[in-house]
Design a protein around this motif. Structure first.
Motif, PDB file in Angstrom:
ATOM      1  N   ARG A  34       0.874  -1.176   0.000  1.00 42.16           N
ATOM      2  CA  ARG A  34       0.000   0.000   0.000  1.00 42.16           C
ATOM      3  C   ARG A  34       0.912   1.226   0.000  1.00 42.16           C
ATOM      4  O   ARG A  34       1.582   1.509   0.988  1.00 42.16           O
ATOM      5  CB  ARG A  34      -0.924  -0.015   1.224  1.00 42.16           C
ATOM      6  CG  ARG A  34      -2.058  -1.034   1.114  1.00 42.16           C
ATOM      7  CD  ARG A  34      -2.856  -1.168   2.400  1.00 42.16           C
ATOM      8  NE  ARG A  34      -2.108  -1.881   3.426  1.00 42.16           N
ATOM      9  CZ  ARG A  34      -1.853  -1.399   4.633  1.00 42.16           C
ATOM     10  NH1 ARG A  34      -2.263  -0.179   4.982  1.00 42.16           N
ATOM     11  NH2 ARG A  34      -1.176  -2.102   5.515  1.00 42.16           N
ATOM     12  N   GLN A 136     -20.941  -3.353   1.447  1.00 39.44           N
ATOM     13  CA  GLN A 136     -19.615  -3.160   2.022  1.00 39.44           C
ATOM     14  C   GLN A 136     -19.212  -1.688   2.082  1.00 39.44           C
ATOM     15  O   GLN A 136     -18.376  -1.318   2.911  1.00 39.44           O
ATOM     16  CB  GLN A 136     -18.576  -3.958   1.222  1.00 39.44           C
ATOM     17  CG  GLN A 136     -18.716  -5.456   1.380  1.00 39.44           C
ATOM     18  CD  GLN A 136     -17.594  -6.205   0.703  1.00 39.44           C
ATOM     19  OE1 GLN A 136     -16.414  -5.962   0.942  1.00 39.44           O
ATOM     20  NE2 GLN A 136     -17.948  -7.134  -0.169  1.00 39.44           N
ATOM     21  N   GLU A 187     -12.784   8.947   4.812  1.00 42.09           N
ATOM     22  CA  GLU A 187     -13.612   7.752   4.676  1.00 42.09           C
ATOM     23  C   GLU A 187     -13.230   6.956   3.432  1.00 42.09           C
ATOM     24  O   GLU A 187     -13.148   5.722   3.464  1.00 42.09           O
ATOM     25  CB  GLU A 187     -15.095   8.139   4.610  1.00 42.09           C
ATOM     26  CG  GLU A 187     -15.668   8.643   5.921  1.00 42.09           C
ATOM     27  CD  GLU A 187     -17.149   8.992   5.795  1.00 42.09           C
ATOM     28  OE1 GLU A 187     -17.720   8.740   4.705  1.00 42.09           O
ATOM     29  OE2 GLU A 187     -17.717   9.497   6.776  1.00 42.09           O
ATOM     30  N   GLN A 190      -9.886   5.243   3.916  1.00 40.85           N
ATOM     31  CA  GLN A 190     -10.067   4.106   4.820  1.00 40.85           C
ATOM     32  C   GLN A 190     -10.678   2.921   4.088  1.00 40.85           C
ATOM     33  O   GLN A 190     -10.255   1.769   4.275  1.00 40.85           O
ATOM     34  CB  GLN A 190     -10.954   4.514   5.999  1.00 40.85           C
ATOM     35  CG  GLN A 190     -10.260   5.419   7.005  1.00 40.85           C
ATOM     36  CD  GLN A 190     -11.204   5.955   8.069  1.00 40.85           C
ATOM     37  OE1 GLN A 190     -12.428   5.912   7.906  1.00 40.85           O
ATOM     38  NE2 GLN A 190     -10.647   6.467   9.152  1.00 40.85           N
ATOM     39  N   LEU A 191     -11.669   3.192   3.229  1.00 42.33           N
ATOM     40  CA  LEU A 191     -12.304   2.115   2.460  1.00 42.33           C
ATOM     41  C   LEU A 191     -11.315   1.476   1.484  1.00 42.33           C
ATOM     42  O   LEU A 191     -11.262   0.254   1.345  1.00 42.33           O
ATOM     43  CB  LEU A 191     -13.517   2.659   1.705  1.00 42.33           C
ATOM     44  CG  LEU A 191     -14.772   2.930   2.535  1.00 42.33           C
ATOM     45  CD1 LEU A 191     -15.789   3.728   1.740  1.00 42.33           C
ATOM     46  CD2 LEU A 191     -15.396   1.610   3.005  1.00 42.33           C
ATOM     47  N   SER A 193      -8.028   1.383   1.741  1.00 45.21           N
ATOM     48  CA  SER A 193      -7.040   0.639   2.511  1.00 45.21           C
ATOM     49  C   SER A 193      -7.618  -0.676   3.019  1.00 45.21           C
ATOM     50  O   SER A 193      -6.969  -1.730   2.938  1.00 45.21           O
ATOM     51  CB  SER A 193      -6.553   1.492   3.688  1.00 45.21           C
ATOM     52  OG  SER A 193      -5.604   0.794   4.448  1.00 45.21           O
ATOM     53  N   ARG A 194      -8.842  -0.618   3.515  1.00 40.62           N
ATOM     54  CA  ARG A 194      -9.481  -1.834   4.018  1.00 40.62           C
ATOM     55  C   ARG A 194      -9.692  -2.847   2.895  1.00 40.62           C
ATOM     56  O   ARG A 194      -9.439  -4.048   3.066  1.00 40.62           O
ATOM     57  CB  ARG A 194     -10.834  -1.487   4.650  1.00 40.62           C
ATOM     58  CG  ARG A 194     -11.501  -2.671   5.372  1.00 40.62           C
ATOM     59  CD  ARG A 194     -12.906  -2.322   5.779  1.00 40.62           C
ATOM     60  NE  ARG A 194     -13.796  -2.326   4.621  1.00 40.62           N
ATOM     61  CZ  ARG A 194     -15.022  -1.791   4.612  1.00 40.62           C
ATOM     62  NH1 ARG A 194     -15.481  -1.173   5.680  1.00 40.62           N
ATOM     63  NH2 ARG A 194     -15.768  -1.844   3.527  1.00 40.62           N
ATOM     64  N   MET A 195     -10.138  -2.366   1.729  1.00 48.50           N
ATOM     65  CA  MET A 195     -10.363  -3.245   0.593  1.00 48.50           C
ATOM     66  C   MET A 195      -9.062  -3.920   0.166  1.00 48.50           C
ATOM     67  O   MET A 195      -9.027  -5.116  -0.122  1.00 48.50           O
ATOM     68  CB  MET A 195     -10.947  -2.449  -0.576  1.00 48.50           C
ATOM     69  CG  MET A 195     -11.302  -3.295  -1.782  1.00 48.50           C
ATOM     70  SD  MET A 195     -12.064  -2.325  -3.108  1.00 48.50           S
ATOM     71  CE  MET A 195     -10.602  -1.556  -3.791  1.00 48.50           C
ATOM     72  N   GLN A 197      -6.407  -4.540   2.003  1.00 45.49           N
ATOM     73  CA  GLN A 197      -5.983  -5.524   2.993  1.00 45.49           C
ATOM     74  C   GLN A 197      -6.835  -6.776   2.949  1.00 45.49           C
ATOM     75  O   GLN A 197      -6.321  -7.895   3.043  1.00 45.49           O
ATOM     76  CB  GLN A 197      -6.025  -4.891   4.389  1.00 45.49           C
ATOM     77  CG  GLN A 197      -4.981  -3.796   4.587  1.00 45.49           C
ATOM     78  CD  GLN A 197      -5.032  -3.210   5.983  1.00 45.49           C
ATOM     79  OE1 GLN A 197      -4.667  -3.834   6.960  1.00 45.49           O
ATOM     80  NE2 GLN A 197      -5.505  -1.973   6.084  1.00 45.49           N
ATOM     81  N   GLU A 198      -8.156  -6.618   2.793  1.00 47.27           N
ATOM     82  CA  GLU A 198      -9.051  -7.769   2.807  1.00 47.27           C
ATOM     83  C   GLU A 198      -8.902  -8.623   1.555  1.00 47.27           C
ATOM     84  O   GLU A 198      -9.010  -9.849   1.611  1.00 47.27           O
ATOM     85  CB  GLU A 198     -10.504  -7.304   2.959  1.00 47.27           C
ATOM     86  CG  GLU A 198     -10.809  -6.722   4.336  1.00 47.27           C
ATOM     87  CD  GLU A 198     -12.236  -6.225   4.462  1.00 47.27           C
ATOM     88  OE1 GLU A 198     -12.943  -6.185   3.427  1.00 47.27           O
ATOM     89  OE2 GLU A 198     -12.649  -5.877   5.587  1.00 47.27           O
ATOM     90  N   HIS A 216      -2.504   4.336   6.871  1.00 47.83           N
ATOM     91  CA  HIS A 216      -3.064   3.588   5.752  1.00 47.83           C
ATOM     92  C   HIS A 216      -2.028   3.078   4.762  1.00 47.83           C
ATOM     93  O   HIS A 216      -2.356   2.240   3.918  1.00 47.83           O
ATOM     94  CB  HIS A 216      -4.079   4.446   5.006  1.00 47.83           C
ATOM     95  CG  HIS A 216      -5.196   4.951   5.860  1.00 47.83           C
ATOM     96  ND1 HIS A 216      -6.099   4.097   6.478  1.00 47.83           N
ATOM     97  CD2 HIS A 216      -5.547   6.193   6.233  1.00 47.83           C
ATOM     98  CE1 HIS A 216      -6.957   4.818   7.180  1.00 47.83           C
ATOM     99  NE2 HIS A 216      -6.646   6.084   7.054  1.00 47.83           N
TER     100      HIS A 216
END
Length: 256
Positions: A34, A136, A187, A190-191, A193-195, A197-198, A216
């Motif tokens: 990232r 999501q 926001e 964050q979305l 970064s989360r996507m 990682q997941e 992030h």
């Protein structure tokens, strides 16, 4: 993290007329990283992204995507590789005449045959896939809305849902929050970064708002005048470095 690089640039240069956008740029992005790309206006950030996804080719040097030199790829091979690269732009690039569900399902176009894609415009196919992607990003209730009914932040989240459906191996986000306020921008980052990682994606984000770096990204690459000015971990950035990078553009927004 896998050692295989997703992108490798070797002394890549690109000019437009007499103006160099990138000059002898060399860098490597590995699978699952990232990375934030920062730098002043005109540093070459957007040109870099266009080289990475094969929209542009370098005038000299090489750009490798998944170990393929983009200059030597045939049209069909480049199209196939681009399916693995999702791009999020400054504007969301939604089609305003189509409902949210159709815009989200466009993430499937790289996999669907033409008849299925056309039929989906009349009767949305794989509806549960679109609904789950919108869930999501907390927009499930907007499945049948028109893009014009959504706020700017909601439209960007629809674009993120489209990426969730596409499931690319790499996400390139070109200043995706430049038209949003800091809260909405946070926001979206964050979305993203989360996507990443997941799903185990590689994530590259062009950022102008420095305070969104925190928490992030694993690496920051700073460009200036088309070259790498600095790279390292976000917590290694300090005010003297940023002032040297941005000059008069530096506003002191980034603080430790």
């Amino acid at each position: 993290m896998e050692s295989n690089p997703v992108f490798t640039l070797e002394k890549a240069s690109k000019s437009f007329g007499n103006n160099f956008a990138l000059q002898g740029l060399s860098l490597t992005i590995h699978h699952g990283e990232r990375v934030a790309i920062i730098g002043p206006s005109g540093a070459g950030k957007t040109t870099l992204f266009r080289l990475l996804c094969g929209v542009l080719h370098p005038d000299s040097g090489t750009v490798n995507l998944f170990n393929h030199d983009t200059k030597t790829l045939g049209t069909s091979t480049l199209r196939r590789l681009r399916k693995e690269v999702g791009v999020l732009y400054q504007s969301d690039n939604l089609i305003p005449q189509l409902r949210v569900v159709h815009n989200v399902l466009m993430g499937n176009l790289g996999r669907w045959a033409l008849p299925k894609a056309l039929w989906s415009l009349l009767w949305p196919q794989e509806l549960s896939c679109a609904r789950e992607a919108l869930r999501q990003v907390e927009l499930e209730e907007k499945l049948w809305a028109m893009p014009t009914e959504l706020s700017g932040g909601q439209q960007q989240r629809v674009a993120l849902a489209r990426l969730l459906v596409q499931r690319p191996k790499v996400v390139l986000a070109d200043e995706p929050v430049s038209q949003l306020d800091v809260r909405l921008g946070r926001e979206i980052i964050q979305l993203l970064s989360r996507m990443a990682q997941e799903q185990g994606n590689t994530l590259l984000v062009n950022l102008h708002t420095l305070e969104l770096l925190e928490g992030h990204f694993e690496r920051v690459i700073a460009l200036k005048e088309g070259s790498v000015f600095w790279e390292g971990k976000p917590d290694a950035l300090d005010e003297p470095l940023l002032k040297a990078l941005y000059g008069k553009e530096y506003t002191g927004l980034y603080a430790h």
